[in-house]
Write an enzyme that holds these catalytic residues in place. Structure first.
Site, short mmCIF file in Angstrom:
data_model
loop_
_atom_site.label_atom_id
_atom_site.label_comp_id
_atom_site.label_asym_id
_atom_site.label_seq_id
_atom_site.Cartn_x
_atom_site.Cartn_y
_atom_site.Cartn_z
N HIS A 1 -18.30 69.61 28.53
CA HIS A 1 -19.37 69.52 29.51
C HIS A 1 -18.76 69.33 30.88
O HIS A 1 -17.77 68.62 31.02
CB HIS A 1 -20.32 68.36 29.19
CG HIS A 1 -21.63 68.49 29.89
ND1 HIS A 1 -21.82 68.04 31.16
CD2 HIS A 1 -22.80 69.06 29.49
CE1 HIS A 1 -23.06 68.33 31.53
NE2 HIS A 1 -23.67 68.94 30.54
N ASP B 1 -26.04 70.41 22.62
CA ASP B 1 -26.38 71.57 21.81
C ASP B 1 -25.60 71.70 20.51
O ASP B 1 -25.84 72.62 19.74
CB ASP B 1 -26.21 72.85 22.65
CG ASP B 1 -27.34 72.98 23.64
OD1 ASP B 1 -28.45 72.54 23.30
OD2 ASP B 1 -27.10 73.48 24.75
N HIS C 1 -24.39 77.75 28.87
CA HIS C 1 -25.48 76.83 29.24
C HIS C 1 -26.41 76.71 28.03
O HIS C 1 -25.96 76.39 26.93
CB HIS C 1 -26.15 77.40 30.50
CG HIS C 1 -27.08 76.48 31.22
ND1 HIS C 1 -27.26 75.16 30.91
CD2 HIS C 1 -27.92 76.72 32.28
CE1 HIS C 1 -28.16 74.63 31.74
NE2 HIS C 1 -28.57 75.56 32.58
N1 CMC Z 1 -13.51 75.12 23.59
C1 CMC Z 1 -12.20 75.22 23.93
N2 CMC Z 1 -11.69 74.86 25.14
C2 CMC Z 1 -12.56 74.41 26.05
C3 CMC Z 1 -13.94 74.29 25.78
C4 CMC Z 1 -14.40 74.66 24.51
N3 CMC Z 1 -15.72 74.57 24.21
N4 CMC Z 1 -14.58 73.81 26.88
C5 CMC Z 1 -13.63 73.63 27.80
N5 CMC Z 1 -12.41 74.00 27.32
C6 CMC Z 1 -11.11 73.88 28.02
C7 CMC Z 1 -10.95 74.98 29.05
O1 CMC Z 1 -10.30 76.12 28.48
C8 CMC Z 1 -10.08 74.28 30.07
O2 CMC Z 1 -8.77 74.24 29.57
P1 CMC Z 1 -7.50 74.31 30.59
O3 CMC Z 1 -7.62 73.09 31.47
O4 CMC Z 1 -6.31 74.31 29.71
O5 CMC Z 1 -7.67 75.59 31.36
C9 CMC Z 1 -10.62 72.85 30.08
O6 CMC Z 1 -11.15 72.66 28.75
C10 CMC Z 1 -11.71 72.59 31.11
O7 CMC Z 1 -12.77 73.51 30.88
P2 CMC Z 1 -13.57 74.28 32.01
O8 CMC Z 1 -14.03 75.59 31.49
O9 CMC Z 1 -12.78 74.27 33.29
O10 CMC Z 1 -14.80 73.28 32.18
P3 CMC Z 1 -16.17 73.60 32.88
O11 CMC Z 1 -16.68 72.30 33.37
O12 CMC Z 1 -16.03 74.71 33.87
O13 CMC Z 1 -17.10 74.16 31.69
C11 CMC Z 1 -18.54 74.21 29.81
C12 CMC Z 1 -17.98 73.38 30.97
C13 CMC Z 1 -19.69 73.47 29.15
C14 CMC Z 1 -19.09 75.55 30.37
C15 CMC Z 1 -17.41 74.49 28.78
O14 CMC Z 1 -16.95 73.27 28.25
C16 CMC Z 1 -17.85 75.43 27.66
O15 CMC Z 1 -17.78 76.65 27.82
N6 CMC Z 1 -18.33 74.88 26.49
C17 CMC Z 1 -18.84 75.67 25.41
C18 CMC Z 1 -20.25 76.12 25.72
C19 CMC Z 1 -21.26 74.99 25.59
O16 CMC Z 1 -21.27 74.25 24.60
N7 CMC Z 1 -22.18 74.89 26.58
C20 CMC Z 1 -23.27 73.91 26.55
C21 CMC Z 1 -23.16 72.91 27.66
S1 CMC Z 1 -24.28 71.51 27.39
C22 CMC Z 1 -25.88 72.16 27.46
C23 CMC Z 1 -26.28 72.51 28.82
O17 CMC Z 1 -26.56 71.59 29.63
O18 CMC Z 1 -26.39 73.69 29.12
#
Ligand code: CMC
Length: 392
Positions: free
Chosen positions: A269, A327, A228
């Protein structure tokens, strides 16, 4: 026992009705009270946006002036809070200090803790918006071992924040216009984002009737996580770790490897499956800020742009619709403004306080508000009998 819908991560559960912020993740649209983020970010002041989020309409001039006065009336901290701050170890993370100090405000404002009284709710909202920059700057000063600076109510919200961060009793600090403008814009972009993890935390905590200071402290705790708000600090850590464009490919492979916990920070996201509109604005501003600060050869910015370019043409990221989020570039701007890495998430928290407070107020005046109480799918042992310790 009952049959409940299993929805981990609340992928398809709407927890409330809200009239504050609208997001269309497919289109990459973000509206505060109907106004596009692109217009607000370039034309409004942060307190104007705060008024909008809290009250539903943009203020006219007298309304804005009286709102600014209401906020500045509450910018100081109770002197006893200094003793509380002094209790933290010198190298405490400023987010840890923020959680503690904001929570402790409940112990200072017994005069306004009745959550069923609309006037109490309003004054608490104003106190939170006014005091967050003062607490955040105090956390920074504690960290660097300098005396805490008092707020200056003749300055605008962001200029005052910069003053409390960088002035000392020996030396005044006049923020440059570009620094103030950049911070104003970043604060507007971070002000609200509907039911994200921290806002949902604030709502869930508040649904039990907990006081707003305790609820916002809970929101700050949730924001700190690297998935986050902690991502802006994590992005800079990652860019430093990558170090050079020639290492990008290696880290891309790590991010794609499912056995490796490494993720590309600042990418992906839950809601945006198109470019995050805030990232688009920030990327542009990043160029301008670095240019105005004569920092055009900023190696971190170059590295970030290269990383973005490579990721956006990589099948893994394209198929999963993973784009840079708000971010990815915000930390580079904060760093160019001289703000240290461990303060990035604190900056996010100061800005998001406006959103948290708006959601808390909306929830508290909603006649359908009930205590948040999710159910579970139990998969533990069935009933069994207690055995004395000698028989186990
Ligand atoms: N790097 C590599 N792979 C990723 C990433 C990433 N940053 N983000 C998602 N994936 C992959 C994930 O492994 C999954 O792959 P698969 O379908 O093969 O299992 C797929 O993409 C879907 O990801 P998810 O984790 O199910 O998606 P989510 O909606 O649960 O998570 C997220 C969203 C933002 C937590 C995630 O994208 C992440 O961890 N990003 C990095 C941290 C980040 O930049 N966070 C800031 C968010 S924006 C600011 C805010 O509002 O807080």
């Amino acid at each position: 026992a009952g049959i409940f819908t299993y929805d981990p991560g609340f992928m398809s559960t709407a927890s409330c009705h809200s009239a504050i912020t609208y997001i269309d993740g497919e289109q990459g649209t973000l509206l505060y009270r109907g106004y596009p983020i692109e217009q607000l970010a370039t034309k409004a002041s942060f307190l104007e946006v705060a008024y909008l989020l809290l009250n539903g309409e943009l203020p006219n001039e007298p309304e804005l002036v009286s709102f600014e006065k209401l906020i500045t009336r509450h910018t100081m901290l109770n002197e006893n809070l200094k003793n509380f701050l002094d209790g933290f170890h010198y190298d405490a993370h400023p987010m840890a200090i923020l959680i503690g100090v904001v929570g402790s405000l409940s112990a200072f404002y017994h005069d306004s803790l009745s959550v069923n009284d609309a006037r109490h709710r309003e004054i608490s909202a104003h106190r939170l918006i006014a005091k967050l920059p003062t607490i955040a700057a105090a956390a920074f000063k504690h960290n660097v071992g300098e005396p805490i600076m008092y707020p200056r109510n003749d300055l605008r919200y962001c200029a005052n924040f910069l003053h409390m961060m960088f002035a000392t009793p020996c030396e005044d600090y006049k923020p440059t216009l570009i620094a103030e403008k950049a911070m104003n814009l970043l604060f507007i972009l971070h002000a609200d984002h509907e039911q994200n993890a921290s806002t949902s935390t604030v709502r869930l905590a508040g649904s039990s009737g907990a006081n707003p200071f305790a609820c916002i402290a809970a929101g700050i705790a949730s924001l700190w996580g690297p998935a986050h708000g902690g991502a802006n600090e994590a992005v800079l850590d990652m860019l430093h770790e990558i170090g050079d464009v020639k290492n990008v490919q290696y880290f891309m492979e790590k991010a794609k490897d499912k056995d490796d916990p490494f993720r590309l920070m600042g990418f992906g996201h839950r809601v945006y499956k198109n470019y995050d509109p805030r990232a688009k604005i920030i990327r542009e501003v990043c160029h301008q800020v670095l240019e105005e600060l004569a920092d055009t050869n900023n190696p971190l910015f170059e590295l970030a742009m290269k990383l973005e370019e490579i990721a956006l043409s990589d099948d893994y990221f394209v198929e999963r619709k993973l784009y840079p989020n708000v971010d990815f570039y915000s930390g580079i701007i904060y760093q160019a403004l001289g703000i240290p890495r461990n303060m990035f998430t604190v900056m996010f928290a100061v800005a998001r306080t406006v959103g948290w407070v708006s959601h808390w107020l909306e929830m508290m005046s909603d006649p359908n508000n009930r205590i948040g109480r999710p159910r579970q799918i139990y998969h533990g042992p069935t009933q069994r009998d207690y055995l004395p310790i000698s028989k186990r």
